[in-house]
Design a protein around this motif. Structure first.
Motif, mmCIF file in Angstrom:
data_model
loop_
_atom_site.group_PDB
_atom_site.id
_atom_site.type_symbol
_atom_site.label_atom_id
_atom_site.label_comp_id
_atom_site.label_asym_id
_atom_site.label_seq_id
_atom_site.Cartn_x
_atom_site.Cartn_y
_atom_site.Cartn_z
ATOM 1 N N LYS A 257 -18.087 1.780 -5.045
ATOM 2 C CA LYS A 257 -17.913 2.133 -6.452
ATOM 3 C C LYS A 257 -18.780 1.243 -7.316
ATOM 4 O O LYS A 257 -19.350 0.258 -6.859
ATOM 5 N N VAL A 258 -18.851 1.603 -8.594
ATOM 6 C CA VAL A 258 -19.733 0.861 -9.493
ATOM 7 C C VAL A 258 -19.304 -0.598 -9.617
ATOM 8 O O VAL A 258 -20.128 -1.486 -9.872
ATOM 9 N N ALA A 259 -18.021 -0.880 -9.392
ATOM 10 C CA ALA A 259 -17.562 -2.266 -9.431
ATOM 11 C C ALA A 259 -18.138 -3.081 -8.280
ATOM 12 O O ALA A 259 -18.126 -4.314 -8.317
ATOM 13 N N ASP A 260 -18.642 -2.391 -7.239
ATOM 14 C CA ASP A 260 -19.251 -3.069 -6.096
ATOM 15 C C ASP A 260 -20.748 -3.290 -6.282
ATOM 16 O O ASP A 260 -21.434 -3.701 -5.337
ATOM 17 N N ALA A 261 -21.258 -3.028 -7.479
ATOM 18 C CA ALA A 261 -22.703 -3.160 -7.700
ATOM 19 C C ALA A 261 -23.176 -4.597 -7.534
ATOM 20 O O ALA A 261 -24.373 -4.845 -7.354
ATOM 21 N N GLY A 262 -22.234 -5.544 -7.547
ATOM 22 C CA GLY A 262 -22.619 -6.937 -7.382
ATOM 23 C C GLY A 262 -23.335 -7.196 -6.069
ATOM 24 O O GLY A 262 -24.262 -8.008 -5.997
ATOM 25 N N ARG A 263 -22.935 -6.486 -5.017
ATOM 26 C CA ARG A 263 -23.604 -6.708 -3.732
ATOM 27 C C ARG A 263 -25.020 -6.156 -3.732
ATOM 28 O O ARG A 263 -25.882 -6.667 -3.022
ATOM 29 N N LEU A 264 -25.255 -5.131 -4.548
ATOM 30 C CA LEU A 264 -26.628 -4.645 -4.705
ATOM 31 C C LEU A 264 -27.477 -5.706 -5.403
ATOM 32 O O LEU A 264 -28.629 -5.933 -5.021
ATOM 33 N N VAL A 265 -26.879 -6.313 -6.423
ATOM 34 C CA VAL A 265 -27.598 -7.345 -7.164
ATOM 35 C C VAL A 265 -27.911 -8.531 -6.258
ATOM 36 O O VAL A 265 -29.030 -9.066 -6.256
ATOM 37 N N GLU A 266 -26.919 -8.961 -5.469
ATOM 38 C CA GLU A 266 -27.136 -10.097 -4.578
ATOM 39 C C GLU A 266 -28.200 -9.782 -3.540
ATOM 40 O O GLU A 266 -29.017 -10.639 -3.181
ATOM 41 N N SER A 267 -28.200 -8.552 -3.058
ATOM 42 C CA SER A 267 -29.218 -8.161 -2.085
ATOM 43 C C SER A 267 -30.606 -8.199 -2.706
ATOM 44 O O SER A 267 -31.569 -8.663 -2.083
ATOM 45 N N ALA A 268 -30.713 -7.727 -3.957
ATOM 46 C CA ALA A 268 -32.013 -7.757 -4.632
ATOM 47 C C ALA A 268 -32.454 -9.195 -4.909
ATOM 48 O O ALA A 268 -33.627 -9.549 -4.773
ATOM 49 N N ARG A 269 -31.494 -10.036 -5.288
ATOM 50 C CA ARG A 269 -31.839 -11.435 -5.541
ATOM 51 C C ARG A 269 -32.304 -12.131 -4.267
ATOM 52 O O ARG A 269 -33.190 -12.990 -4.297
ATOM 53 N N ALA A 270 -31.680 -11.798 -3.145
ATOM 54 C CA ALA A 270 -32.088 -12.400 -1.889
ATOM 55 C C ALA A 270 -33.511 -12.025 -1.519
ATOM 56 O O ALA A 270 -34.157 -12.710 -0.729
ATOM 57 N N SER A 271 -33.993 -10.901 -2.086
ATOM 58 C CA SER A 271 -35.367 -10.475 -1.827
ATOM 59 C C SER A 271 -36.372 -11.230 -2.693
ATOM 60 O O SER A 271 -37.576 -11.047 -2.533
ATOM 61 N N GLY A 272 -35.881 -12.013 -3.653
ATOM 62 C CA GLY A 272 -36.771 -12.753 -4.530
ATOM 63 C C GLY A 272 -36.792 -12.242 -5.945
ATOM 64 O O GLY A 272 -37.442 -12.828 -6.818
ATOM 65 N N ALA A 273 -36.113 -11.136 -6.202
ATOM 66 C CA ALA A 273 -36.102 -10.570 -7.551
ATOM 67 C C ALA A 273 -35.172 -11.367 -8.450
ATOM 68 O O ALA A 273 -34.187 -11.961 -7.990
ATOM 69 N N GLU A 274 -35.476 -11.392 -9.724
ATOM 70 C CA GLU A 274 -34.604 -11.990 -10.723
ATOM 71 C C GLU A 274 -33.846 -10.857 -11.403
ATOM 72 O O GLU A 274 -34.448 -10.002 -12.053
ATOM 73 N N VAL A 275 -32.546 -10.852 -11.238
ATOM 74 C CA VAL A 275 -31.723 -9.757 -11.751
ATOM 75 C C VAL A 275 -30.740 -10.311 -12.767
ATOM 76 O O VAL A 275 -29.943 -11.199 -12.452
ATOM 77 N N PRO B 179 -41.292 -7.767 -4.942
ATOM 78 C CA PRO B 179 -40.073 -8.576 -4.781
ATOM 79 C C PRO B 179 -39.834 -9.580 -5.894
ATOM 80 O O PRO B 179 -38.714 -10.052 -6.070
ATOM 81 N N ARG B 180 -40.868 -9.974 -6.651
ATOM 82 C CA ARG B 180 -40.694 -10.983 -7.688
ATOM 83 C C ARG B 180 -40.406 -10.371 -9.052
ATOM 84 O O ARG B 180 -40.542 -11.024 -10.081
ATOM 85 N N VAL B 181 -40.011 -9.118 -9.074
ATOM 86 C CA VAL B 181 -39.788 -8.418 -10.328
ATOM 87 C C VAL B 181 -38.522 -8.954 -11.012
ATOM 88 O O VAL B 181 -37.599 -9.443 -10.358
ATOM 89 N N ARG B 182 -38.508 -8.855 -12.324
ATOM 90 C CA ARG B 182 -37.325 -9.216 -13.102
ATOM 91 C C ARG B 182 -36.641 -7.928 -13.561
ATOM 92 O O ARG B 182 -37.254 -7.090 -14.225
ATOM 93 N N VAL B 183 -35.400 -7.765 -13.194
ATOM 94 C CA VAL B 183 -34.671 -6.532 -13.465
ATOM 95 C C VAL B 183 -33.447 -6.859 -14.318
ATOM 96 O O VAL B 183 -32.739 -7.846 -14.055
ATOM 97 N N SER B 184 -33.219 -6.041 -15.322
ATOM 98 C CA SER B 184 -31.998 -6.183 -16.127
ATOM 99 C C SER B 184 -31.106 -4.969 -15.863
ATOM 100 O O SER B 184 -31.562 -3.827 -15.888
ATOM 101 N N VAL B 185 -29.857 -5.250 -15.580
ATOM 102 C CA VAL B 185 -28.881 -4.199 -15.280
ATOM 103 C C VAL B 185 -27.735 -4.323 -16.269
ATOM 104 O O VAL B 185 -27.123 -5.397 -16.391
ATOM 105 N N ARG B 186 -27.445 -3.232 -16.959
ATOM 106 C CA ARG B 186 -26.319 -3.219 -17.895
ATOM 107 C C ARG B 186 -25.382 -2.091 -17.526
ATOM 108 O O ARG B 186 -25.800 -0.936 -17.401
#
Length: 410
Positions: free
Chosen positions: A283-301, A337-344
C-alpha cells in the motif's frame, strides 16, 4: 472425387449422424402408445409424426431441457470444442444454459420438434437405404429381391448392380447435409439470447481488464526490481567501497525477494483466479521501502507525507503505491543513480495526491521515449476515476496523480 468423399472421413459426420438418429428415439417411444408399429398409409405416417409433438411442447417448458439439449448439441454437432457451463464459452454458437424466458422456451420447443421429425426421417432412410442396396444386388444376381421395400426392383437384370451404390450415396448426402443443417438450426434455436451474449461480453471484458491489471503489476514490480538492482550494482562498482557494496547487496536482495513475492502472487492469480488476497499487496503507506531502495542506489530522495496515509482506502492505496514505484523507477532509469527526487504524498479524506519530481540531465532519455510505464500510470488513475499527468515540468520531469479516495467518517 476425394473432395466429395472427404466428409465421410471426418468424425463430426458420424457424431452428427448419431445426433440425428437419437432424435427418433423419442418418436419410437411415443409410437408405442399411439399409433403403434403395425399401421401403414399416409394417415398412419402423419399420426406417427404428430404424436410426440404435444409431449415435446410440454417438455420445452422445463428450463433444464434447454441446458440438456445445448450440451448434447455441443458434444455431437460441434465435437472438439471446449464445453463449459452456461455463459463461459459461446464460441460454438450453442448456449449451455437453462431457459430464462418464454422466448427461450419457444425456441427450445421448435428445436425439439425439428429434431424429432428430422431424426425420424434419417432413421427411416438409414434402414431403407442399405436394404434397397441389398435388394438391387439380389435382383442383379438373379435371386428374389425384397418386395416390401417402397422402391423394390422389378424382375432380374445385371444392370441393377450399377444402381446398387445409389441408395448409399443418397444416405451419405443426407447425413452430411442434414448434419450441417441441424448444426445451423442449433445455433439459431439454441444459440445464446441477447442477455446471455451481454453477460458473456461483460465477463470477457472483466477477464481482459484483470489480465491488463496483472500485466501492469508485473511491469511495475519486476521493472522496478531490475532497475534498482542494475543501478545499485553499478553504483557499488563505481563507489569502490566495501561498506557501500554491502548495503547495495542487501538492498538488491530485499528488492529481489519482494519482486519474487509479487511474481508468485500474479502467477497464482493466473492459475487459480480469485481476488489474489488484496491484503497481501503493498500500500501507499509502504512507499518508505521504495524510498530506502532508491536511496541505497545513491539517489537523494526527499519525502513529504501529509495526512493519515495509513487510512487510504485499499484499492486507492495499492494503486498509489504502484504509481510511486513506477515514478521512482523511471527517475533512476533515465536520470541516473545520483538523481535528486522529491516525493510528496498527501491525503485529506477526499483524495490522494501523488507528486514525484526529478531533474533530467542534458541528453538523457526521458520516460516518454518508450515503454508502457507512463500509460500504466494513467490507466491506473482513470480506472479509479482520477487523473494523472506526466511530462516535463520546470526544467525537470514530473509525475502528478490525483485519485479520489473518500473514506467514511467516524
Amino acid at each position: 472425387m476425394p473432395a466429395l468423399l472427404s466428409p465421410l472421413t471426418r468424425t463430426v459426420t458420424y457424431t452428427r449422424w448419431l445426433h440425428l438418429l437419437s432424435g427418433a428415439v423419442f418418436v419410437a417411444v411415443c409410437s408405442m402408445v399411439y399409433p403403434g408399429f403395425e399401421g401403414s398409409g399416409p394417415v398412419y405416417w402423419i399420426e406417427l409424426m404428430l404424436s410426440p409433438v404435444p409431449v415435446l411442447l410440454l417438455a420445452a417448458a422445463v428450463p433444464g431441457v434447454r441446458l440438456a439439449e445445448g450440451l448434447q448439441a455441443r458434444l455431437l454437432l460441434v465435437p472438439g470444442q471446449l464445453v463449459r457451463h452456461e455463459r463461459e464459452d459461446l464460441r460454438s454458437g450453442i448456449a449451455v444454459a437453462r431457459a430464462a424466458s418464454w422466448r427461450d422456451r419457444r425456441r427450445t420447443a421448435l428445436w425439439l420438434v425439428l429434431r424429432a421429425e428430422a431424426g425420424l426421417a434419417v432413421a427411416l432412410l438409414s434402414v431403407q437405404a442399405p436394404a434397397l442396396t441389398f435388394s438391387l444386388l439380389a435382383a442383379a444376381s438373379g435371386t428374389a429381391p425384397d418386395d416390401e421395400l417402397p422402391l423394390a426392383p422389378a424382375g432380374h437384370h445385371w444392370s441393377y448392380a450399377l444402381l446398387a451404390p445409389l441408395p448409399l450415396l443418397v444416405l451419405a448426402a443426407v447425413v452430411v447435409g442434414g448434419g450441417a443443417a441441424m448444426t445451423a438450426a442449433a445455433r439459431r434455436l439454441l444459440g445464446p439470447s441477447p442477455a446471455e451474449k451481454l453477460a458473456a461480453l461483460e465477463e470477457r471484458t472483466e477477464r481482459l481488464l484483470e489480465h491488463n491489471r496483472l500485466a501492469r503489476e508485473l511491469h511495475d514490480s519486476i521493472g522496478h526490481a531490475l532497475t534498482v538492482s542494475v543501478v545499485q550494482a553499478g553504483a557499488a562498482r563505481a563507489a569502490g567501497s566495501p561498506e557501500f557494496t554491502d548495503r547495495a547487496l542487501d538492498a538488491i536482495e530485499d528488492t529481489g525477494r519482494r519482486a519474487l513475492e509479487d511474481l508468485e502472487r500474479v502467477l497464482r492469480l493466473l492459475r487459480e483466479g480469485g481476488d489474489g488476497r488484496a491484503a497481501d499487496r503493498p500500500k501507499v503507506a509502504d512507499a518508505g521501502r521504495l524510498v530506502e531502495s532508491a536511496r541505497a542506489s545513491g539517489a537523494e530522495v526527499d519525502v513529504e507525507l501529509s495526512g493519515p496515509v495509513t487510512e487510504v482506502p485499499g484499492p486507492v492505496s495499492r494503486e498509489g503505491y504502484r504509481i510511486v514505484q513506477e515514478a521512482l523507477t523511471n527517475a533512476l532509469r533515465h536520470a541516473g543513480p545520483r538523481v535528486r527526487v522529491s516525493v510528496r504524498i498527501a491525503y485529506d479524506r477526499a483524495a490522494l495526491e501523488l507528486d514525484v519530481r526529478n531533474p533530467v540531465p542534458e541528453g538523457a532519455r526521458t520516460a516518454a521515449d518508450g515503454g508502457r510505464g507512463l500509460c500504466g500510470i494513467r490507466e491506473r488513475a482513470v480506472l479509479l476515476g482520477g487523473t494523472a499527468h506526466t511530462g516535463p515540468y520546470d526544467g525537470g520531469w514530473r509525475v502528478h496523480a490525483l485519485l479520489p479516495a473518500e473514506r467514511p467518517g467516524p
